[in-house]
Design an enzyme around this catalytic site. Structure first.
Site, PDB file in Angstrom:
ATOM      1  N   TRP A   1     120.969   3.361  91.600  1.00  0.00           N
ATOM      2  CA  TRP A   1     120.891   2.122  90.828  1.00  0.00           C
ATOM      3  C   TRP A   1     121.055   0.944  91.793  1.00  0.00           C
ATOM      4  O   TRP A   1     121.990   0.929  92.600  1.00  0.00           O
ATOM      5  CB  TRP A   1     121.997   2.124  89.765  1.00  0.00           C
ATOM      6  CG  TRP A   1     122.043   0.921  88.885  1.00  0.00           C
ATOM      7  CD1 TRP A   1     120.998   0.352  88.216  1.00  0.00           C
ATOM      8  CD2 TRP A   1     123.205   0.146  88.550  1.00  0.00           C
ATOM      9  NE1 TRP A   1     121.446  -0.728  87.486  1.00  0.00           N
ATOM     10  CE2 TRP A   1     122.784  -0.875  87.679  1.00  0.00           C
ATOM     11  CE3 TRP A   1     124.556   0.212  88.913  1.00  0.00           C
ATOM     12  CZ2 TRP A   1     123.660  -1.821  87.151  1.00  0.00           C
ATOM     13  CZ3 TRP A   1     125.440  -0.717  88.398  1.00  0.00           C
ATOM     14  CH2 TRP A   1     124.991  -1.721  87.524  1.00  0.00           C
TER      15      TRP A   1
ATOM     16  N   LYS B   1     124.694   2.175  76.789  1.00  0.00           N
ATOM     17  CA  LYS B   1     123.532   2.959  76.352  1.00  0.00           C
ATOM     18  C   LYS B   1     123.891   3.895  75.206  1.00  0.00           C
ATOM     19  O   LYS B   1     123.200   3.934  74.194  1.00  0.00           O
ATOM     20  CB  LYS B   1     122.992   3.800  77.501  1.00  0.00           C
ATOM     21  CG  LYS B   1     123.145   3.200  78.864  1.00  0.00           C
ATOM     22  CD  LYS B   1     122.054   2.224  79.188  1.00  0.00           C
ATOM     23  CE  LYS B   1     122.348   1.564  80.533  1.00  0.00           C
ATOM     24  NZ  LYS B   1     121.254   0.849  81.086  1.00  0.00           N
TER      25      LYS B   1
ATOM     26  N   ASP C   1     129.869   7.705  88.339  1.00  0.00           N
ATOM     27  CA  ASP C   1     129.324   6.646  87.491  1.00  0.00           C
ATOM     28  C   ASP C   1     128.732   7.337  86.270  1.00  0.00           C
ATOM     29  O   ASP C   1     127.736   8.054  86.374  1.00  0.00           O
ATOM     30  CB  ASP C   1     128.248   5.872  88.259  1.00  0.00           C
ATOM     31  CG  ASP C   1     127.657   4.738  87.423  1.00  0.00           C
ATOM     32  OD1 ASP C   1     127.971   4.650  86.218  1.00  0.00           O
ATOM     33  OD2 ASP C   1     126.866   3.950  87.978  1.00  0.00           O
TER      34      ASP C   1
HETATM   35  N1  KET Z   1     125.441   2.601  86.306  1.00  0.00           N
HETATM   36  C1  KET Z   1     124.155   2.966  86.218  1.00  0.00           C
HETATM   37  C2  KET Z   1     123.724   4.211  86.906  1.00  0.00           C
HETATM   38  C3  KET Z   1     123.268   2.170  85.488  1.00  0.00           C
HETATM   39  O1  KET Z   1     122.013   2.576  85.404  1.00  0.00           O
HETATM   40  C4  KET Z   1     123.708   0.997  84.856  1.00  0.00           C
HETATM   41  C5  KET Z   1     122.767   0.141  84.130  1.00  0.00           C
HETATM   42  C6  KET Z   1     125.065   0.683  84.961  1.00  0.00           C
HETATM   43  C7  KET Z   1     125.907   1.508  85.694  1.00  0.00           C
HETATM   44  C8  KET Z   1     125.688  -0.524  84.346  1.00  0.00           C
HETATM   45  O2  KET Z   1     125.531  -0.678  83.020  1.00  0.00           O
HETATM   46  P1  KET Z   1     126.481  -1.636  82.157  1.00  0.00           P
HETATM   47  O3  KET Z   1     125.546  -2.387  81.308  1.00  0.00           O
HETATM   48  O4  KET Z   1     127.241  -2.516  83.118  1.00  0.00           O
HETATM   49  O5  KET Z   1     127.375  -0.724  81.443  1.00  0.00           O
HETATM   50  N2  KET Z   1     121.517   0.217  84.302  1.00  0.00           N
HETATM   51  C9  KET Z   1     120.461  -0.492  83.592  1.00  0.00           C
HETATM   52  C10 KET Z   1     120.701  -1.933  83.313  1.00  0.00           C
HETATM   53  C11 KET Z   1     121.045  -2.761  84.507  1.00  0.00           C
HETATM   54  O6  KET Z   1     120.422  -2.663  85.561  1.00  0.00           O
HETATM   55  O7  KET Z   1     122.006  -3.559  84.354  1.00  0.00           O
HETATM   56  C12 KET Z   1     119.149  -0.259  84.340  1.00  0.00           C
HETATM   57  O8  KET Z   1     119.139   0.386  85.399  1.00  0.00           O
HETATM   58  O9  KET Z   1     118.102  -0.707  83.849  1.00  0.00           O
END
Ligand code: KET
Length: 438
Positions: free
Chosen positions: A167, A284, A248
């Site tokens: 990510w 998610k 994560d």
């Molecule tokens: N870890 C991973 C692996 C991840 O894909 C995301 C979010 C997050 C943590 C953080 O998510 P949060 O909303 O802070 O709980 N990924 C998607 C959104 C982004 O980039 O913020 C994405 O990859 O599209």
């Protein structure tokens, strides 16, 4: 400013014992951009993932499709608020005894307890032995950041290994937390699968005690996870070298549709009695993206250490944002503690996971039907929200320009953004990109 105003200001400043500005310096007060305190700043690029939505929003085309950010959409292409979340919110609104007081620095106690149970399992010995400290944080990102800051301050080894690729925010979060980021091989573009040998070699040569970031399930962006046997080998190698696991967990329930199955990797590492960190997100799996609900757990080898770790986490959190918001965590706690609502959640979660899997099959079939050159079986094999298509950045740019399809330039597609009505358009775009572009 008129000239009489200027002389009055000058007189006032002289009266106060301050050197009065000359009339020319007053007229040069920062009214023009050239004299802004920030005029030296360059325009920063948009975020590689969230910037895709910015570009999408600017496109007036009626056929545009946003497959950039990992956010679930319904068959109608609309964001989804889970029924069970609406129910929990209604319950919270109806409860007149609820107040808006500050939460403790570590957040809502009930939420923390239930979150630990969700990821480690209801019968986890680590929880029973009070060896786990859990603090509510600002979704997955905030949990990673608090964990990173804590490690930067209190852990003897500053090196963190992250998978290649990973990510896009991981390297930024950990670098700003004061850690030194290195990568370990993870994905093999040739097989579109796991580079298990490379992974073992890189972790095998990592300095003892190094931190290793692991995606608990549904690896982003590749959709490739180790098998349970491979996880076991990774665990043995990491424990033998004293490497510290930092999981994560942003997609629990999205990989298989089953919350327990998706927590297996984490539970294997906890079962051996060793220490680890876990960042959880409810963005998610409960669709609580904008509520920013998540948790950081640190599993320690004794209850005594866990207590001291928590006391230090409070010192990390307090100057950053003082304490976390109450609403989202209350929703999660209401759902997790009520058997009926919990069951309803698992059904809705499974439906989201199933719809994504069905989109994988539909896209694969559509490419097959078009005779698109290449082996597209990885679309079906990959796990979670994303397909790592293998399309290159020129092909992606072509699809955006010609078909108004928005995705990250690494060729990642959010399958959750696709529906039965848009799959043909995407398949046409991929077919054209593969046969005409790049
Ligand atoms: N870890 C991973 C692996 C991840 O894909 C995301 C979010 C997050 C943590 C953080 O998510 P949060 O909303 O802070 O709980 N990924 C998607 C959104 C982004 O980039 O913020 C994405 O990859 O599209």
């Amino acid at each position: 400013m008129g000239s009489s105003d200027r002389s009055r200001l000058g007189a006032l400043l002289r009266h106060l014992g301050v050197e009065g500005p000359t009339s020319s310096s007053i007229s040069a007060f920062p009214t023009s951009a050239a004299h802004s305190a920030f005029s030296h700043l360059l325009q920063a690029p948009e975020d590689p993932i969230l910037g895709v939505t910015v570009a999408f929003n600017k496109d007036p085309s009626p056929v545009k499709l946003n497959l950039g950010v990992g956010a679930y959409r319904t068959e109608e292409g609309k964001p989804l608020v889970l029924n069970v979340v609406r129910r929990a919110e209604q319950q919270l609104v109806n409860d007149r005894s609820r107040v808006k007081e500050y939460l403790p620095i570590v957040g809502l106690a009930e939420f923390n307890k239930l979150s630990a149970k969700l990821i480690f399992g209801a019968d986890s010995p680590a929880i029973r032995e009070n060896r786990v400290t859990t603090v509510q944080c600002l979704s997955g990102t905030g949990s990673l950041r608090v964990g990173g800051e804590f490690l930067g301050r209190h852990y003897h080894q500053r090196i963190i290994y992250i998978p290649l690729p990973t990510w896009g925010n991981h390297p930024k979060v950990f670098t700003l937390a004061g850690l030194s980021v290195k990568t370990y091989r993870y994905y093999d573009p040739a097989t579109r699968g796991l580079n298990f040998q490379g992974l073992l070699e890189d972790l095998g040569t990592a300095p003892s005690g190094a931190i290793v970031l692991l995606h608990a399930c549904a690896h982003n962006p590749t959709g490739v996870d180790p098998t349970l046997e491979q996880w076991e080998q990774i665990r043995q190698l990491m424990r033998s070298k004293g490497l510290l696991p930092f999981f994560d967990s942003a997609y629990q329930g999205f990989a298989s549709g089953n919350l327990d199955a998706d927590a297996q990797s984490v539970r294997m590492f906890v079962a051996d009695g060793g220490e680890c960190l876990v960042a959880q997100s409810y963005a998610k799996n409960m669709g609580l993206y904008g509520e920013r609900v998540g948790a950081l757990s640190i599993v320690c080898n004794t209850a005594d250490v866990a207590g001291r770790v928590e006391s230090q986490l409070k010192l990390v959190i307090r100057p950053m944002y003082s304490n976390p918001p109450i609403h989202g965590a209350s929703i999660v706690a209401a759902i997790l503690k009520d058997r009926d609502m919990y069951n309803e959640w698992t059904i809705e979660l499974k439906a989201m996971a199933d719809r994504i899997i069905s989109m994988r099959h539909q896209l694969f079939d559509a490419l097959h039907a078009r005779g698109t050159p290449g082996d597209w079986s990885h679309i079906i094999k990959q796990i979670g929200m994303f397909t790592f298509t293998g399309l290159n950045s020129e092909q992606v740019a072509f699809m955006t320009k010609e078909f108004h399809i928005y995705m990250t330039s690494d060729g990642r597609i959010s399958m959750a953004g696709l529906s039965s009505t848009t799959v043909a358009h995407l398949a046409d775009a991929i077919h054209a990109a593969v046969t005409h572009a790049g």
